[in-house]
Design an enzyme around this catalytic site. Structure first.
Site, short mmCIF file in Angstrom:
data_model
loop_
_atom_site.label_atom_id
_atom_site.label_comp_id
_atom_site.label_asym_id
_atom_site.label_seq_id
_atom_site.Cartn_x
_atom_site.Cartn_y
_atom_site.Cartn_z
N HIS A 66 0.83 -1.20 0.00
CA HIS A 66 0.00 0.00 0.00
C HIS A 66 0.86 1.25 0.00
CE1 HIS A 66 0.89 0.69 4.20
NE2 HIS A 66 0.42 -0.48 4.54
N LYS A 117 -12.28 5.87 8.95
CA LYS A 117 -12.30 7.18 8.29
C LYS A 117 -13.72 7.72 8.16
CE LYS A 117 -11.10 7.49 3.89
NZ LYS A 117 -12.13 8.25 3.12
#
Length: 920
Positions: free
Chosen positions: A150, A583
Site C-alpha cells: 500500500h 475514516k
C-alpha cells in the site's frame, strides 16, 4: 529503588548496552564519513533532545528548536539521516532483546507465556478440552495472515538486508562465548554492515511498480516464512507429542498458510493487470521451486545410507529405480538415488511452469510433477521407508520440514487474493448484458431487479462475452484478469487463488455480479453447480457494516447460491474493513459497529447452517484496526472465530513482524495460539452484560457525532488536513504503486484510508486512533451520574472494551500535542487554524483524562511498562525528526523546491515511520 524495579532494570541492561553499542558504531560511522563537525552537531542535537525528554526541560526544548531551525540545507539532511538510521538500529536492538528474553525464559524453564501454543494447549487440557476436540480443531482450522502492499510502505529491501545482517551479529554476541579475536571480528563485521546501511539509499529514485512490490513481499519468504513456518509445525507436533499417545505419530494439517494481495489487488490500482497477475504468480512459484530444489540437493547429500547397512521399502526402491541417477558410485544408495529422482522431476517442473531453468542441473531428465501433492507423495515414500527401517531420526529433520513446506506452500507459495470495487464489476456486467440484450439497461434496475436478472444468467452455461464485440478497456481488463486466474488454477493448482473480494459491498447483487464474471471464465460452472473460488464481500463503511447481516441473510436465502456453497465446504468468508469504517465514522464507532456486525453475522450464519470465516482488514495502526494481534483475536465476540480467521498484515508492520526470522515465527505462533484459544476456550454463551451493550451504543453515538462534526461538518477541515500534515508529500513519495486517493480530488471521502492515518501519525497527532472518545465519555457522564463506575466495570469485565482502551492508550502515548502544534502552524489561514487546532487539543486532553479515570492509571501506559520504556527511549530520537520535517515543509511550501529539500522531507517520513513502527 525496590528489588522488583532492580530486577527489571537488570533485565533491560542488555538492551541498553545494545542500543549504546549500535549508537556508538553509527556515531563513529558518521564521524568517519561526514566529518567531526557533523558528528558534533548531531551529538548536540541528541543530548539536547534527551535532556528535554528526560527532565521535561522547557529551556532544552527551546534550545533544540532553535538549533534545528537554523540548520543549513546540507546539515538538515545529515541530521535527518542520522536520526532515521538510529530509529532503525533501535528497532533491531529491541527485536533482539525480545528474542533474548524468550530464550532466557526457555532456559530457565519458566511457565509458558501468554500467546504461545504451549500456554494455549496447557490451558485447553486444564479446561477439560478433549484430544478429539483438539484434533477436530486442527482438521478444520484455518489461520491466514495476508501480506498487502500500500502507499505508505517505506522500507527498502536493500535496507532490510543490512538490518538483518546487523541483527545476526547482535544475536551471535548473545549466543556464543567469543574469543577476543572472534569478538573483534564480530565488531568489525557489524561496523561494515552499519557503514553499508549508511551508504545505501534509503529512498527509491523512482516510483515502485506492482512487480517491485511483489519482489519486496517475496523477500519475507526468504527471510522467514519458508523456513520458520515448517519449524513452527514441527515444534507444535513435538509439543503435542508430550501429551499422550494420540499425538505421537500425528502430523498436523496445514492450517496456517500465507496469503497475499500483492499483484491481485486492483481496487483503485490501475497498474494491476492480467499480465501483472501472471507475472506475480510466476515470481512466487520461482521462490517456492528454488527453495525446494535447494533443500532437495542438501537432503540428497545427507541421505547417503547404504543398502548393505539399512533396509528400504519396496516403494522407496521403486522410486530409486525410476531415478535418472544411474551412477555405479551410488548404486547401493537407494535413498540418495530416490531423492536425485525427485530433484530431477522438480527441475523439470520448474522448467515447465516458469519457462526457464532454475537450480543446479539434475543428473538426468525426468517427467515434471503435475501438481504439488505428487511431490509430497514421493517425499512421503522416503519418510515412511526411513521410519520403517530404523532411521526415524533422519526422517525428523530436513525431510520433515520439507514435507511441511510442500503442504503449506505448494507450487504457488501463497494464495493471491483478487480484489476489485463493486462499481467496476457493476459496470462490466452492465456492458456485457447490454451487448447480448440490446436496450437492456442493467444499471437502471433496482436491487431486486438486478438479482432476478443475474440469477437468470447464472442458471445458463451460455457465456455473455463475444470475441466480435468491442468492449471498453475496463471490461476487457476485468475479463482478462479472471481468465488469468483460471490459467493460474490450471498451472499451479486451485490453491493459488482462493478468494475474490468485492470492495464496497452494499447488496446481494454485488456478489452475484462477481459470480457472473467468474462463470465467463469457467471458475463457476452452473451445470456442475460448482465454484472454484470464494466470493468474499467486503463491508467497509459504517452503513455497509450495519447492513452486512441482512445482506448475507438475503444471499443465503437464494437456493442457487446455496448450491454453490456445497463445493466450498458450506463455508463463506466475509471481510470487514477497519480502515474505511474508521475514516467514515471514527475510531470508537468503527470498532463498535464492527463488533455488532460480527454478532449479527454469527446469528445469520448459524441460522442458515453455513460456516463463517471472517477476514479482518486490519492495518498496522490503531486507526486502521491495528494493535496487538493476540488481544484483538481474543476480544472478538463469542463464536466469531470458529477456528478460522484471516487478517491483513500491512506496511511497515510487515517488516517489523517478519524481517527477523525468530520474531517472525513468534508472530505466526501468536496468531495460531489466539485462534486456538478463541475457538476452544471461549464460551459461545459468554457475552457482555446487556447494560454494557447499551452503554457502548450511547458512547458510539456521541463519539460519532464528535468525529463527524470535526472531519466532515467543519468548514475548511479538508484544507486544514492537507496543510497541517504531510499528505501532499506522501502522495508524491515513491513508496507504492497505488495512488493515495481513489479519485483526483482532495476530498476526505476519496482519500484512501491508509495515507489518511499515516499522515496523522507523521505529525504525532494520531487523530484517527482516539478522536471522539473524550467527548463521548463527557456526554455519557452528563446523562448518567453513575457512569464512571459502569465504564470502570466494563474495562475490568469486557475484553472488547479493555482492548479498545489499551489500543487507545498506546496511540495517545505516541502522540505529542506540542509537536502537533508545530504542524498546525503550517496552516496559512490563521482563522482556520485557530478554529480547528484548539478543538483537537481540547479533545486530546479530554480523551487522556477519560482514559486514565476509567483504567485507574496515573499515567499513560502504566499497565504496559515494556511499551512505555520503548516509547520513552524513542522520543529523543523522534523529536528532532519531527522538528526538522516541519522546517523542511515550511521551506518547500514557501517555494524552495530543491531536490535536497524534497529528499529531506522524504527521509524524515521514513525515519518517523521507523520510530513509530506501527503508523501505516
Amino acid at each position: 529503588m525496590s528489588d522488583l524495579a532492580k530486577q527489571e532494570a537488570a533485565k533491560d541492561l542488555p538492551l541498553k548496552e545494545d542500543i549504546r553499542l549500535l549508537g556508538r558504531i553509527l556515531g563513529d560511522t558518521v564521524r568517519a564519513q561526514e566529518g567531526e563537525a557533523v558528528f558534533d552537531l548531531i551529538e548536540r542535537v541528541r543530548q539536547t533532545s534527551i535532556r528535554f525528554r528526560r527532565d521535561d526541560d522547557i529551556a532544552a526544548r527551546r534550545e533544540l528548536e532553535a538549533m534545528l531551525d537554523s540548520l543549513s540545507r546540507d546539515q538538515t539532511i545529515q541530521v535527518v539521516r542520522a536520526f532515521s538510521y538510529f530509529s532503525h538500529l533501535s528497532n533491531i536492538a529491541e527485536d533482539q532483546h525480545h528474542i533474548r528474553r524468550s530464550r532466557a525464559h526457555a532456559i530457565a524453564g519458566s511457565a509458558p507465556r501468554e500467546g504461545t501454543m504451549a500456554r494455549a494447549i496447557e490451558a485447553a487440557f486444564e479446561a477439560g478440552v478433549t484430544n478429539e476436540q483438539i484434533v477436530d480443531f486442527f482438521n478444520d482450522a484455518f489461520v491466514g495472515p495476508v501480506l498487502t502492499a500500500h502507499p505508505t510502505e517505506v522500507s527498502r529491501k536493500s535496507i532490510l538486508n543490512c538490518q538483518l545482517k546487523i541483527a545476526q551479529f547482535l544475536d551471535a554476541r548473545d549466543r556464543i562465548q567469543m574469543t577476543p579475536d572472534e569478538s573483534e571480528e564480530n565488531d568489525a563485521a557489524m561496523r561494515r554492515a552499519v557503514l553499508t546501511m549508511w551508504q545505501t539509499r534509503m529512498l527509491r529514485p523512482t516510483k515502485l511498480s506492482v512487480l517491485d512490490e511483489v519482489d519486496n513481499g517475496l523477500s519475507y519468504y526468504s527471510y522467514t516464512f519458508l523456513r520458520e513456518l515448517p519449524k513452527l509445525y514441527v515444534a507444535l507436533e513435538n509439543l503435542l507429542a508430550k501429551h499422550g499417545d494420540t499425538w505421537k505419530t500425528m502430523e498436523l494439517p496445514s492450517f496456517l498458510r500465507m496469503g497475499s494481495w500483492i499483484g491481485g489487488d486492483r481496487d483503485g490500482n490501475p497498474f494491476v493487470t492480467a499480465d501483472v497477475l501472471r507475472e506475480a504468480m510466476r515470481m512466487q512459484a520461482t521462490v517456492a521451486l528454488e527453495f525446494y530444489l535447494h533443500e532437495l540437493h542438501i537432503l540428497g547429500s545427507e541421505l547417503s545410507l547404504a543398502q548393505l547397512l539399512v533396509s528400504a521399502s519396496d516403494q522407496l526402491l521403486e522410486l530409486a529405480e525410476r531415478s535418472p541417477d544411474k551412477s555405479p558410485h551410488r548404486g547401493d544408495e537407494p535413498y540418495r538415488r530416490a531423492v536425485a529422482g525427485i530433484y530431477a522431476r522438480m527441475y523439470a517442473t520448474a522448467e515447465h511452469l516458469l519457462g526457464h531453468r532454475v537450480g543446479r542441473p539434475p543428473v538426468g531428465r525426468a517427467e515434471p510433477y503435475a501438481y504439488a501433492e505428487a511431490l509430497h507423495d514421493d517425499l512421503d515414500i522416503v519418510h515412511r521407508s526411513l521410519l520403517a527401517n530404523g532411521s526415524g531420526a533422519l526422517a525428523m529433520g530436513r525431510l520433515r520440514r520439507l514435507r511441511h513446506a510442500v503442504k503449506v506452500f505448494g507450487f504457488h507459495l501463497a494464495a493471491i487474493d483478487l480484489r476489485q470495487n463493486s462499481d467496476v464489476h457493476e459496470r462490466t456486467v452492465a456492458e456485457l448484458l447490454a451487448a447480448v440484450r440490446p436496450g437492456f439497461d442493467y444499471l437502471a434496475l433496482d436491487e431486486e431487479g438486478r438479482i432476478a436478472a443475474l440469477l437468470e444468467e447464472l442458471a445458463t452455461p451460455r457465456p455473455l462475452a463475444s470475441p466480435f464485440v468491442n468492449y471498453s478497456d475496463e471490461t476487457v481488463g476485468e475479463l482478462e484478469i479472471f481468465r488469468a486466474a483460471a490459467e493460474s488454477h490450471r498451472l499451479y493448482g486451485r490453491d493459488c487463488i482462493h478468494n475474490v473480494i468485492i470492495s464496497k459491498t452494499d447488496g446481494v447483487s454485488d456478489m452475484l455480479e462477481l459470480a457472473l464474471l467468474l462463470k465467463e471464465v469457467g471458475l463457476l460452472r452452473p451445470h456442475e453447480r460448482a465454484i472454484d473460488v470464494n466470493i468474499v464481500p467486503l463491508f467497509e463503511t459504517i452503513g455497509d457494516l450495519q447492513a452486512a447481516s441482512a445482506t448475507m441473510d438475503r444471499l443465503f436465502s437464494i437456493p442457487a447460491y446455496r448450491e454453490l456453497l456445497a463445493t466450498r465446504g458450506e463455508m463463506h468468508e466475509v471481510m470487514l474493513g477497519y480502515s474505511d469504517s474508521n475514516k467514515d465514522g471514527g475510531f470508537m464507532t468503527s470498532g463498535w459497529e464492527l463488533y455488532k456486525a460480527e454478532i449479527q453475522l454469527i446469528e445469520v450464519f448459524k441460522r442458515h447452517g453455513v460456516k463463517m470465516r471472517l477476514f479482518h482488514g486490519r492495518g498496522g495502526s490503531v486507526g486502521r484496526g491495528g494493535g496487538p494481534s493476540y488481544q484483538a483475536i481474543l476480544a472478538q465476540p463469542g463464536g466469531a472465530v470458529q477456528g478460522k480467521i484471516r487478517l491483513t498484515e500491512q506496511g511497515e508492520v510487515i517488516s517489523s513482524k517478519y524481517a527477523n526470522p525468530e520474531v517472525g515465527q513468534r508472530n505466526l505462533e501468536v496468531l495460531a495460539a489466539a485462534t486456538f484459544e478463541a475457538t476452544l476456550l471461549a464460551h459461545p454463551e459468554a457475552a457482555p452484560r446487556p447494560e454494557y451493550l447499551e452503554v457502548m451504543d450511547r458512547l458510539s453515538e456521541h463519539a460519532f457525532k464528535a468525529y463527524r462534526g470535526l472531519v466532515y461538518e467543519t468548514e475548511g477541515f479538508e484544507k486544514y488536513f492537507w496543510e497541517s500534515t504531510v499528505i501532499s508529500e506522501i502522495a508524491n513519495l515513491n513508496i507504492g504503486s497505488r495512488p493515495a486517493s481513489r479519485k483526483k480530488t482532495t476530498a476526505i471521502e476519496d482519500l484512501r484510508a491508509i495515507p489518511w492515518v499515516f499522515s496523522w501519525a507523521q505529525c504525532r497527532l494520531m487523530l484517527p486512533g482516539w478522536f471522539g472518545f473524550g467527548a463521548a465519555v463527557r456526554a455519557f457522564l452528563a446523562e448518567r451520574p453513575d457512569g464512571m463506575q459502569i465504564l470502570q466495570s466494563m474495562c475490568k469485565e469486557w475484553s472488547f472494551f479493555a482492548t479498545m482502551l489499551s489500543n487507545m492508550d498506546m496511540v495517545l502515548a505516541k502522540s505529542d500535542i506540542a509537536i502537533a502544534s508545530r504542524y498546525a502552524a503550517l496552516v496559512r489561514d490563521e482563522e482556520l487554524r485557530n478554529a480547528i487546532f484548539p478543538r483537537i487539543r481540547a479533545e486530546h486532553q479530554a480523551t487522556i483524562d477519560a482514559l486514565l479515570a476509567i483504567t485507574g492509571q496515573q499515567e499513560l501506559l502504566d499497565g504496559n511498562p515494556l511499551l512505555k520504556r520503548s516509547i520513552r527511549n524513542r522520543f529523543p530520537y523522534l523529536d528532532p525528526l519531527n522538528h526538522v520535517q516541519v522546517e523542511l515543509l515550511h521551506r518547500y511550501r514557501d517555494g524552495n523546491a530543491e531536490e535536497r529539500i524534497k529528499r529531506g522531507i522524504h527521509l524524515s517520513i521514513n525515519g518517523i515511520a521507523a520510530g513509530l513502527r506501527n503508523s501505516g
